[in-house]
Design a protein around this motif. Structure first.
Motif, short mmCIF file in Angstrom:
data_model
loop_
_atom_site.label_atom_id
_atom_site.label_comp_id
_atom_site.label_asym_id
_atom_site.label_seq_id
_atom_site.Cartn_x
_atom_site.Cartn_y
_atom_site.Cartn_z
N PHE A 38 0.82 -1.21 0.00
CA PHE A 38 0.00 0.00 0.00
C PHE A 38 0.85 1.26 0.00
O PHE A 38 0.41 2.32 -0.47
N GLY A 39 2.08 1.16 0.50
CA GLY A 39 2.99 2.28 0.40
C GLY A 39 3.34 2.58 -1.06
O GLY A 39 3.34 3.74 -1.49
N LEU A 40 3.62 1.52 -1.82
CA LEU A 40 3.88 1.70 -3.25
C LEU A 40 2.63 2.20 -3.97
O LEU A 40 2.70 3.08 -4.83
N ALA A 41 1.48 1.61 -3.61
CA ALA A 41 0.22 2.00 -4.26
C ALA A 41 -0.08 3.48 -4.06
O ALA A 41 -0.67 4.13 -4.93
N SER A 42 0.33 4.02 -2.90
CA SER A 42 0.06 5.44 -2.62
C SER A 42 0.79 6.37 -3.58
O SER A 42 0.41 7.52 -3.74
N LYS A 43 1.84 5.87 -4.20
CA LYS A 43 2.59 6.66 -5.19
C LYS A 43 2.01 6.51 -6.59
O LYS A 43 2.47 7.13 -7.54
N GLY A 44 1.00 5.65 -6.70
CA GLY A 44 0.46 5.32 -8.02
C GLY A 44 -0.23 6.49 -8.70
O GLY A 44 -0.91 7.31 -8.06
N LYS A 45 -0.06 6.56 -10.00
CA LYS A 45 -0.72 7.57 -10.81
C LYS A 45 -0.85 7.03 -12.22
O LYS A 45 0.15 6.68 -12.85
N MET A 46 -2.08 6.91 -12.70
CA MET A 46 -2.29 6.34 -14.03
C MET A 46 -2.80 7.41 -14.98
O MET A 46 -3.85 8.02 -14.76
N GLU A 47 -2.04 7.64 -16.04
CA GLU A 47 -2.43 8.57 -17.10
C GLU A 47 -2.35 7.83 -18.42
O GLU A 47 -1.49 6.96 -18.62
N PHE A 48 -3.22 8.20 -19.35
CA PHE A 48 -3.25 7.55 -20.66
C PHE A 48 -2.78 8.53 -21.74
O PHE A 48 -3.11 9.72 -21.69
N ASP A 49 -2.02 8.03 -22.68
CA ASP A 49 -1.52 8.84 -23.79
C ASP A 49 -1.92 8.16 -25.09
O ASP A 49 -1.48 7.04 -25.37
N GLY A 50 -2.76 8.82 -25.88
CA GLY A 50 -3.25 8.21 -27.11
C GLY A 50 -2.58 8.71 -28.36
O GLY A 50 -2.95 8.30 -29.46
N ASP A 51 -1.61 9.60 -28.25
CA ASP A 51 -0.94 10.16 -29.43
C ASP A 51 -0.14 9.07 -30.13
O ASP A 51 0.66 8.37 -29.51
#
Length: 793
Positions: A38-51
Motif C-alpha cells: 500500500f505504500g507503493l500503491a500510494s505513489k500510483g498515478k495512471m495517465e493515458f496517452d493516445g498520441d
C-alpha cells in the motif's frame, strides 16, 4: 561443479530457514508486506496517452524526417468527415446547403487551422489580366439548378478534388479539418477535438438524417488508441474474477484462493505505484500490464500451494511441515522462473517501440514483487489460516495409478519414439513459421468491431485512401519553385506517380501551377501546363496567393522562402512491405530523373508504422539472443548441471517455433506486437522447464532414482502444478485475446499457442531427452529426506 552443488545445498537450507522464519513471524511479515504494497500503491498515478507519436522513439529516423517536414510546412493532424447522401448525389441544393453549413461549423473545431471541402474549394478563373479565386459553391441556397450542374461539372473535372474530397461519381464527399495541436498534453487536446467533432456530427445527423457519416484521420486514430487502451485496462476486473474461480476450482481450497488473490492484488498495486514513481503514461500496448501481472503472478502461488496441499493430503504432513517442505522444493524454481520472466520482459527495452519498453519494465517490476509476495505474504497467510485437508489413504498393492503416473510411465517407456516424432513435428513447424509475412498497417491495429476501423474501410472503398507518402521536393534556391525546369520535373514526377498502380491521388504544386496558367489564358486547355517563363510563373503564383482567403493559403504546400514544395501521394491500403517498396521506388525515380537538389525521401505516419515492425524485429533480435544466453546460464546455475542447462534450451526455444508455425497456418501475418513474443514467452516457458527438471534432479540426487524413475516422479510431483499454471496462463491470455486492439490480441493469441505447446513439449520431448541423455545416478547413502512412498491413485 562442486561449487555449484554447494550452492544447491545452501539454497535448500536457505529455503527451509526462510520458510521457518516467515511461519514463526507470520503476523509481522504479513503486516510488513501490506505496508509495502500500500505504500507503493500510494505513489500510483495512471495517465493515458493516445498520441500515435508514442509508438516511435525520439531517435527514430522516420519520425525525425516527418517532424522536419511538418516544421517546414504545417502540421497535418486532421479529422476527415465523409458524407454519403442517401440519394447518391452530392450535387443537389439541399445537399450542398448541408455541406456548406457543416463546413462553416467545422472552423469552430478546437485548434483548427484549415477546413477543406468541395463548397469552399478555391476555383480559379480570369478576366483579362485579373485572376479570380472563389469558393466553388457559396450561398448554395441561392443557386439555381443550372448553376448547381455547372458546379458539378467543374468539381468532377478538378484533379485536386476527385479521389481526395469527392468520389468519381459525385456520390460521396469529405470535409477535411486540419488541426494544429499544441502538443502540451495530448490526453486533453485530443479528447477536446474529438468531443467537439462528435457533438457537431450528432447535431448534423439530427438536422440532416439523409446523410451517412463516417470519420477517419489522425485525430480519430489517436482517439481510438486512447479509448481502447482504457478498455484494455478494464480487462483487469474480468481477470481478477477468473483468477478467483480458476484457483478455487484447481486447489479446492478457499484459503488458498484468498491467499493467491491477495498476492496478485499486492503485485498489481505495487506495479501501479511503479507507474507513478517513473511517470510512465499508459498506451494501448502497456495498458495490458495488469492482465499480464495477474496471469503470471498466479503461477508462483499455485506451485507453492499445490505442493503444500499434496504433502498434506498424500503424505499426511502437518500444515507447517507441508508448508516448509513446499518452500524447500519450490523456492529455487519459483525464484528462477521469476528471474527468467523478468529477464524476458526486460529484453523489450532492446526494441524500438517505447510502449513495449514500458510494458516490459512495468511487468518485470510486477513479477519481481510477485515473487516477494509469494514467498512472504503467501506462506504467512497459509500459516495463519486454519487450513485442513483430509489425508488420502492408499491401499497396499493398489494398481489404480493416477493420470500423471500413467503419462510418466508411457513417456519413460518410449523416449526414442517420442523424441523422433516430436523433433519431426517441431522441424515441420519451424519451416512453416518462415511462411509468416510481416504487415503493420495501422488501420488493422483495430478489429472490425471498432468504429474507426469500419469507417476507415468505408472511406477507402468509396472515396479515397487514408494511406499516404509525402515528399518535400527542393528547388535548390530561394524562390526556386517558379523555375520552369523545376516545375517541369515536378510535373513529370507527378505524372509518373499517377501511373503507379497503387496510387489513388497526387497533390502537387505543379497542379496549382497548371491550373492558374490555364485560368490566366482564358481557361484554354492548351495552357493546362506549367508556365515556361520564370517571371510569369512567379507573377501567377503571387496573384493566386493574394486571392486566397485566410486559412486556405498554400502554407501547407510551399515553405516560407519558396525553395521547397510538399507533394502528397495517397495510395491504396497496401501492406507494409508494399508501402515501403513504393516509397523506395519513388525515391529512386527522383534520384534517376531529377537534379540532386530535388532528391527527397518519403515520409508519413503510414510509412513510419510500416517500417516500425521491421525496425522492431531488427532491434529485438539482439535482445532475444542476450535473453536466451542469460536464461540458459541461470538454469545451469539453478539446476547445478551444465549439460541439463544446455539441454533446457531445446524446450525453451521450440515452443516459439511451433507457435509461429501454427500461426502461419492460422493467419500467416505478424505485426509489431508479435515481435516481442519470443523474449516475453521465453521467461514464461521456463516455468514449466525448471519445475520439471528440478523435480527430476531431486529424484536422482535425493532418492537415487534412475532416469526413468525420476521422470515418473517428476510427473507425479509437479504434473498437476504445471497443468494448473498453464490453465491459468491460458485463461489469462485468452482474456487479453479479446482486446479490440490487434497488437495486443494477436500477441495474446500466439502466446496462448506457445504456452500450450510448451506444456506438451515439457511433457513429451523434455522427459524423453532427459532419459536419453542421462548418466547413471550415484548411490545415495544418506538422502536429505526420507524416500517418499510413490502414491498410486
Amino acid at each position: 561443479m562442486n561449487a555449484i552443488k554447494r550452492f544447491g545445498n545452501k539454497a535448500n537450507r536457505f529455503a527451509i530457514k526462510w520458510a521457518e522464519f516467515v511461519i514463526k513471524y507470520k503476523w509481522p511479515v504479513l503486516i510488513a508486506t501490506i505496508v509495502l504494497a500500500f505504500g507503493l500503491a500510494s505513489k500510483g498515478k495512471m495517465e493515458f496517452d493516445g498520441d500515435y507519436h508514442v509508438f516511435f522513439s525520439k531517435s527514430n529516423p522516420e519520425l525525425e524526417a516527418f517532424d522536419a517536414l511538418q516544421e517546414k510546412y504545417t502540421k497535418d493532424d486532421n479529422v476527415l468527415i465523409v458524407l454519403s447522401p442517401k440519394n447518391k448525389n452530392i450535387f443537389t441544393k439541399e445537399n450542398l446547403i448541408a455541406i456548406e453549413e457543416l463546413t462553416a461549423e467545422s472552423w469552430n473545431t478546437p485548434y483548427s487551422s484549415r477546413v477543406d471541402a468541395i463548397t469552399n474549394f478555391q476555383h480559379t478563373s480570369a478576366e483579362g489580366d485579373d485572376l479570380y479565386v472563389d469558393d466553388l459553391s457559396y450561398e448554395s441556397h441561392l443557386k439555381t439548378d443550372e448553376e448547381i450542374q455547372e458546379i458539378k461539372r467543374k468539381a468532377l473535372k478538378e484533379p485536386l478534388l476527385v479521389d481526395r474530397l469527392l468520389s468519381k461519381d459525385g456520390s460521396v464527399t469529405a470535409i477535411n479539418i486540419t488541426v494544429r495541436l499544441p502538443g502540451e498534453d495530448s490526453a486533453v487536446e485530443i479528447p477536446e477535438v474529438t468531443a467537439f467533432t462528435r457533438n457537431m456530427i450528432s447535431q448534423f445527423r439530427e438536422k440532416h438524417p439523409d446523410f451517412d457519416i463516417h470519420t477517419s484521420g489522425l485525430v480519430p486514430l489517436n482517439t481510438a488508441f486512447f479509448e481502447y487502451s482504457q478498455k484494455d485496462f478494464m480487462l483487469t476486473g474480468i481477470m481478477i474474477i477468473i483468477v478467483i474461480l480458476t484457483t478455487l476450482i484447481l486447489t479446492r481450497s478457499i484459503f488458498s484462493t484468498i491467499s493467491t488473490l491477495l498476492v496478485v492484488l499486492f503485485s498489481l498495486i505495487s506495479a501501479v505505484g511503479f507507474l507513478g514513481i517513473t511517470g510512465i503514461k499508459l498506451t494501448p500496448p502497456s495498458a495490458v500490464f495488469p492482465t499480464m501481472i495477474l496471469t503470471l503472478a498466479v503461477a508462483d502461488s499455485i506451485h507453492i500451494l499445490i505442493t503444500m496441499l499434496q504433502k498434506m493430503r498424500k503424505e499426511g504432513l502437518s500444515k507447517k511441515e507441508a508448508l516448509v517442505e513446499s518452500m524447500r522444493l519450490n523456492f529455487m524454481p519459483v525464484l528462477i522462473t521469476s528471474l527468467t520472466t523478468v529477464i524476458g520482459f526486460l529484453t523489450m527495452n532492446f526494441g524500438d517501440v517505447p510502449p513495449f519498453w514500458d510494458l516490459g519494465n512495468i511487468t518485470a517490476f510486477g513479477m519481481a514483487m510477485a515473487f516477494l509476495y509469494s514467498t512472504t505474504t503467501l506462506p504467512a497467510l497459509m500459516a495463519i489460516f486454519p487450513v485442513r485437508t483430509k489425508q488420502r489413504v492408499v491401499k497396499a498393492g493398489s494398481e489404480n495409478r493416477g493420470l500423471y503416473t500413467r503419462l510418466g510411465a508411457y513417456v519413460a517407456e518410449n523416449p526414442v519414439k517420442l523424441s523422433i516424432i516430436s523433433l519431426l513435428i517441431i522441424g515441420l513447424m519451424a519451416f512453416t513459421a518462415t511462411k509468416n509475412r510481416f504487415n503493420d498497417e495501422f488501420v488493422n491495429y483495430f478489429d472490425e468491431t471498432v468504429k474507426f476501423r469500419t469507417d476507415t474501410d468505408y472511406i477507402s472503398e468509396n472515396l479515397t485512401g487514408i494511406y499516404n507518402v509525402e515528399f518535400s521536393v527542393g528547388a535548390g534556391e530561394s524562390g526556386g519553385i517558379n523555375n520552369p525546369e523545376y516545375l517541369r520535373k515536378l510535373n513529370e514526377f507527378e505524372d509518373w506517380l499517377n501511373e503507379q498502380p497503387e496510387v489513388i491521388h497526387v497533390n502537387a504544386f505543379s497542379e496549382v501551377a497548371r491550373r492558374v496558367n490555364r485560368s490566366m489564358h482564358g481557361d484554354d486547355e492548351a495552357y493546362y501546363q506549367v508556365p515556361g517563363n520564370r517571371e510569369e510563373a512567379a507573377q501567377y503564383l503571387l496573384l493566386y496567393e493574394l486571392s486566397l482567403p485566410f486559412g486556405l493559403d498554400l502554407n501547407n504546400q510551399i515553405n516560407v522562402d519558396k525553395s521547397e514544395t510538399r507533394l502528397t501521394v495517397t495510395i491504396e491500403n497496401v501492406d507494409s512491405a508494399s508501402m515501403i517498396a513504393f516509397s523506395k521506388r519513388a525515391e529512386n525515380w527522383l534520384k534517376q530523373n531529377t537534379p540532386e537538389y530535388m532528391h527527397a525521401i518519403g515520409v508519413s505516419p503510414t510509412l513510419m508504422f510500416s517500417k516500425l515492425g521491421f525496425r522492431q524485429a531488427d532491434s529485438m533480435f539482439k535482445g532475444n539472443i542476450i535473453a536466451l544466453i542469460l536464461i540458459s546460464l541461470v538454469l545451469m546455475l539453478a539446476l547445478r548441471n551444465f549439460k541439463l542447462g544446455l539441454l533446457s534450451i531445446i524446450p525453451n526455444v521450440t515452443p516459439v517455433l511451433v507457435g509461429f508455425g501454427l500461426w502461419a497456418l492460422y493467419k500467416a501475418q505478424i505485426n509489431t506486437g508479435m515481435v516481442i513474443v519470443f523474449g516475453m514467452t521465453l521467461g514464461i516457458i521456463v516455468d514449466d522447464t525448471v519445475h520439471f527438471m528440478s523435480k527430476f534432479l531431486r529424484a536422482q540426487r535425493e532418492y537415487g532414482y534412475d532416469a526413468r524413475q525420476a521422470v515418473v516422479y517428476a510427473f507425479e510431483t509437479v504434473g498437476k502444478a504445471l497443468v494448473t499454471t498453464t490453465i491459468v496462463l491460458i485463461v489469462g491470455f485468452a482474456v487479453l485475446a479479446q482486446s479490440h486492439f490487434a497488437l495486443n490480441s494477436y500477441m495474446a493469441q500466439i502466446t496462448l499457442i506457445i504456452i500450450s505447446s510448451a506444456l506438451i513439449i515439457d511433457f513429451i520431448l523434455l522427459p524423453s531427452l532427459l532419459i536419453l541423455t542421462a548418466s547413471k545416478p550415484k548411490a545415495v547413502a544418506t538422502p536429505e529426506k526420507v524416500q517418499p512412498q510413490v502414491i498410486k491413485s
